[in-house]
Motif scaffolding. Structure first.
Motif, short mmCIF file in Angstrom:
data_model
loop_
_atom_site.label_atom_id
_atom_site.label_comp_id
_atom_site.label_asym_id
_atom_site.label_seq_id
_atom_site.Cartn_x
_atom_site.Cartn_y
_atom_site.Cartn_z
N VAL A 9 -9.07 -44.82 32.75
CA VAL A 9 -10.50 -44.58 32.66
C VAL A 9 -10.97 -44.70 31.22
O VAL A 9 -10.21 -44.46 30.27
CB VAL A 9 -10.89 -43.21 33.24
CG1 VAL A 9 -10.62 -43.15 34.73
CG2 VAL A 9 -10.17 -42.09 32.52
N PHE A 10 -12.23 -45.06 31.09
CA PHE A 10 -12.87 -45.29 29.79
C PHE A 10 -14.02 -44.29 29.68
O PHE A 10 -15.01 -44.39 30.40
CB PHE A 10 -13.39 -46.74 29.76
CG PHE A 10 -13.88 -47.23 28.44
CD1 PHE A 10 -13.06 -47.98 27.61
CD2 PHE A 10 -15.19 -46.97 28.02
CE1 PHE A 10 -13.52 -48.47 26.39
CE2 PHE A 10 -15.66 -47.45 26.80
CZ PHE A 10 -14.83 -48.20 25.98
N ILE A 11 -13.85 -43.29 28.82
CA ILE A 11 -14.87 -42.25 28.66
C ILE A 11 -15.94 -42.75 27.71
O ILE A 11 -15.66 -43.07 26.55
CB ILE A 11 -14.25 -40.94 28.10
CG1 ILE A 11 -13.00 -40.54 28.88
CG2 ILE A 11 -15.29 -39.83 28.08
CD1 ILE A 11 -13.24 -40.13 30.29
N TYR A 12 -17.18 -42.81 28.21
CA TYR A 12 -18.23 -43.41 27.37
C TYR A 12 -19.61 -42.99 27.86
O TYR A 12 -19.87 -42.92 29.06
CB TYR A 12 -18.13 -44.93 27.40
CG TYR A 12 -19.24 -45.64 26.65
CD1 TYR A 12 -19.36 -45.54 25.26
CD2 TYR A 12 -20.18 -46.41 27.34
CE1 TYR A 12 -20.38 -46.20 24.58
CE2 TYR A 12 -21.20 -47.08 26.66
CZ TYR A 12 -21.30 -46.96 25.28
OH TYR A 12 -22.30 -47.61 24.61
N ALA A 119 -10.99 -36.47 29.13
CA ALA A 119 -9.87 -37.41 29.19
C ALA A 119 -8.57 -36.69 29.52
O ALA A 119 -7.76 -37.16 30.33
CB ALA A 119 -9.76 -38.16 27.86
N VAL A 120 -8.35 -35.54 28.89
CA VAL A 120 -7.14 -34.75 29.16
C VAL A 120 -7.12 -34.30 30.62
O VAL A 120 -6.09 -34.39 31.30
CB VAL A 120 -7.05 -33.55 28.21
CG1 VAL A 120 -5.98 -32.56 28.67
CG2 VAL A 120 -6.75 -34.02 26.79
N ASP A 121 -8.25 -33.81 31.12
CA ASP A 121 -8.30 -33.35 32.51
C ASP A 121 -7.96 -34.47 33.49
O ASP A 121 -7.20 -34.27 34.45
CB ASP A 121 -9.69 -32.80 32.84
CG ASP A 121 -9.91 -31.38 32.32
OD1 ASP A 121 -8.91 -30.65 32.14
OD2 ASP A 121 -11.07 -31.00 32.11
N LEU A 132 -9.15 -43.39 27.76
CA LEU A 132 -9.56 -43.76 26.42
C LEU A 132 -10.94 -43.21 26.13
O LEU A 132 -11.88 -43.40 26.92
CB LEU A 132 -9.57 -45.29 26.30
CG LEU A 132 -10.11 -45.88 24.98
CD1 LEU A 132 -9.29 -45.40 23.79
CD2 LEU A 132 -10.10 -47.41 25.04
N HIS A 133 -11.06 -42.52 24.98
CA HIS A 133 -12.36 -42.00 24.55
C HIS A 133 -12.60 -42.43 23.11
O HIS A 133 -12.21 -41.74 22.17
CB HIS A 133 -12.40 -40.48 24.67
CG HIS A 133 -13.71 -39.89 24.24
ND1 HIS A 133 -13.79 -38.71 23.53
CD2 HIS A 133 -14.99 -40.34 24.40
CE1 HIS A 133 -15.07 -38.45 23.28
NE2 HIS A 133 -15.81 -39.42 23.79
N LEU A 134 -13.22 -43.58 22.94
CA LEU A 134 -13.40 -44.14 21.61
C LEU A 134 -14.41 -43.36 20.77
O LEU A 134 -14.39 -43.45 19.54
CB LEU A 134 -13.84 -45.60 21.72
CG LEU A 134 -12.78 -46.56 22.24
CD1 LEU A 134 -13.37 -47.95 22.43
CD2 LEU A 134 -11.58 -46.62 21.31
N GLY A 135 -15.27 -42.58 21.41
CA GLY A 135 -16.19 -41.76 20.65
C GLY A 135 -15.51 -40.59 19.96
O GLY A 135 -16.09 -39.95 19.08
N ARG A 300 1.55 -40.34 31.03
CA ARG A 300 0.38 -39.55 30.62
C ARG A 300 0.02 -39.83 29.15
O ARG A 300 0.77 -39.48 28.25
CB ARG A 300 0.64 -38.06 30.84
CG ARG A 300 0.66 -37.68 32.32
CD ARG A 300 0.79 -36.18 32.52
NE ARG A 300 2.12 -35.73 32.21
CZ ARG A 300 3.12 -35.59 33.10
NH1 ARG A 300 2.92 -35.90 34.37
NH2 ARG A 300 4.30 -35.16 32.72
N TRP A 301 -1.15 -40.44 28.97
CA TRP A 301 -1.57 -40.90 27.64
C TRP A 301 -3.08 -40.83 27.53
O TRP A 301 -3.80 -41.41 28.34
CB TRP A 301 -1.07 -42.34 27.42
CG TRP A 301 -1.50 -43.00 26.16
CD1 TRP A 301 -1.84 -42.41 24.97
CD2 TRP A 301 -1.66 -44.41 25.94
NE1 TRP A 301 -2.18 -43.35 24.03
CE2 TRP A 301 -2.09 -44.59 24.60
CE3 TRP A 301 -1.48 -45.53 26.74
CZ2 TRP A 301 -2.35 -45.85 24.07
CZ3 TRP A 301 -1.73 -46.78 26.22
CH2 TRP A 301 -2.15 -46.94 24.89
N VAL A 302 -3.55 -40.10 26.54
CA VAL A 302 -4.96 -40.05 26.18
C VAL A 302 -5.10 -40.66 24.80
O VAL A 302 -4.40 -40.27 23.87
CB VAL A 302 -5.49 -38.60 26.17
CG1 VAL A 302 -6.85 -38.52 25.47
CG2 VAL A 302 -5.59 -38.06 27.59
#
Length: 395
Positions: A9-12, A119-121, A132-135, A300-302
């Motif tokens: 998933v891409f957190i954005y 992202a962790v959840d 991935l949370h690029l912010g 498991r990778w954030v």
């Protein structure tokens, strides 16, 4: 994991670009907009992969920040802060050129923190294998002090959330050219968090920390690992140091999850540092993290964003390569077959008129055209010595 993971998933959220100090500040969030646009134009970021962040609660912030600091951030977030908060700004590191307070900073930075916690959840619950949370990646903020363009430390908050909510052992990997000091000091005495930072030596660069002999304290001695590389370090030396130390570290620590920070300011074109890597590093480095995550912690990778100040030529490509690796896109096979694979022309057309510099036309850099670095062997040998010192307690 509670259920079978599906896709990364891409957190954005477009609102994250509001994390912005002023028009002249080097922390320019156009880089995030450009990265998302590049991935979309490359056909690599479908809408179904995107999840919106949610704001962190005060209790989540209190895991890594003091109440007095949170109160100060809130007070300085008003359009016209009360004088008592303005007077206290210097005590909390929020009146510097690097990290000046700005209207609305609490709400937007709480959302950045919440994005990394989200992202962790997703990963720890098994809803996604990677996120991935690029912010995110604001790794310099301390318990009661903002620093280095960072107001709240979302990386530390994400680690603390993984610990408190899931009982996880966390390996934090920081590849920003600046030492990950805020995360290091937050968990310096915690044996259940291992921090690994590869960065330009603090002899020459902010924040001046991250020496090899900063190894943790008490029961956590040996779980804090630093690889301070020399100015003008190139790809081969950087990757040698990173690969050997990370591989040994994860085998020794055996974490439940990797949380990594992906500042891309070790690139040769970055204006704020002196390391001389190419885009090759920003493909090879996440490939190694990805493989080790599957080998040691069930995938498991954030991954979080971070620094990167050539917003035109470096950040969009580097961060896009991270997502291509994380989501196992076909572009990677194309890059193996064609190292000078072209960027989407539609993206170049959209951004070239806005850019003050000529945009690169390919995903990777034509390093064969770059001028060779003097003292290459001496730099590599010094880094090799540093690598051996970093691994002293890993063998």
């Amino acid at each position: 994991m509670n259920k079978k993971a599906s896709s990364p998933v891409f957190i954005y959220d477009e609102e994250e670009i509001a994390y912005k100090f002023n028009e002249d500040h080097p922390f320019n969030q156009d880089r995030l907009t450009m990265t998302v646009d590049l991935l979309r134009k490359a056909g690599a970021l479908p809408d179904r992969a995107i999840r919106k962040p949610r704001p962190a609660t005060d209790n989540e912030l209190l895991r890594v920040h003091s109440q007095a600091y949170i109160d100060a951030v809130k007070g300085l977030s008003c359009p016209v802060p009360e004088e008592r908060f303005v007077q206290a700004a210097s005590r909390f590191g929020l009146d510097t050129d690097d990290t000046p307070y700005f209207a609305g900073m609490h709400d937007i930075t709480a959302e950045v923190v919440g994005g990394s916690i989200t992202a962790v959840d997703l990963v720890m619950s098994g809803a996604a294998p990677h996120a991935l949370h690029l912010g995110g990646g604001l790794h310099h903020a301390l318990q009661s002090k903002g620093a280095g363009f960072c107001v709240y430390n979302d990386a530390s908050a994400a680690i603390a959330h993984a610990q408190e909510t899931y009982g996880a052992k966390v390996l934090y990997v920081d590849t920003d050219v600046h030492h990950g000091d805020g995360v290091q000091w937050t968990f310096y005495a915690d044996p259940l968090v291992c921090t690994l930072s590869i960065h330009e030596t603090g002899k020459f660069l902010f924040p001046g920390t991250g020496a090899v002999n900063e190894r943790g304290e008490g029961d956590a001695f040996g779980t804090n690992i630093n690889i301070p590389v020399e100015p003008y370090t190139e790809d081969d030396s950087w990757l040698e140091c990173f690969s050997e130390v990370l591989t040994a570290t994860i085998a020794r620590f055996q974490p439940d999850i990797i949380i990594s920070q992906h500042g891309c300011d070790a690139h040769a074109l970055d204006p704020l540092a002196h390391v001389h890597c190419s885009m090759r590093v920003y493909k090879a480095m996440p490939e190694l993290i990805h493989a080790l995550a599957h080998q040691w912690c069930a995938g498991r990778w954030v991954a979080l964003g971070g620094g990167g100040y050539d917003i035109w030529r470096v950040v969009p490509r580097a961060w896009s390569l991270l997502w291509l690796v994380m989501s196992e896109q076909a572009h990677l096979d194309q890059l193996e077959a064609q190292p000078q694979l072209a960027l989407p022309q539609t993206w170049l057309d959209a951004w070239q008129s806005k850019s003050p510099v000529h945009l690169p036309a390919t995903w990777l850099d034509p390093v064969e055209d770059w001028a060779p670095i003097p003292r290459r062997e001496a730099i590599a040998e010094k880094n090799r010595h540093t690598k051996e010192l970093a691994m002293m307690y890993l063998k």
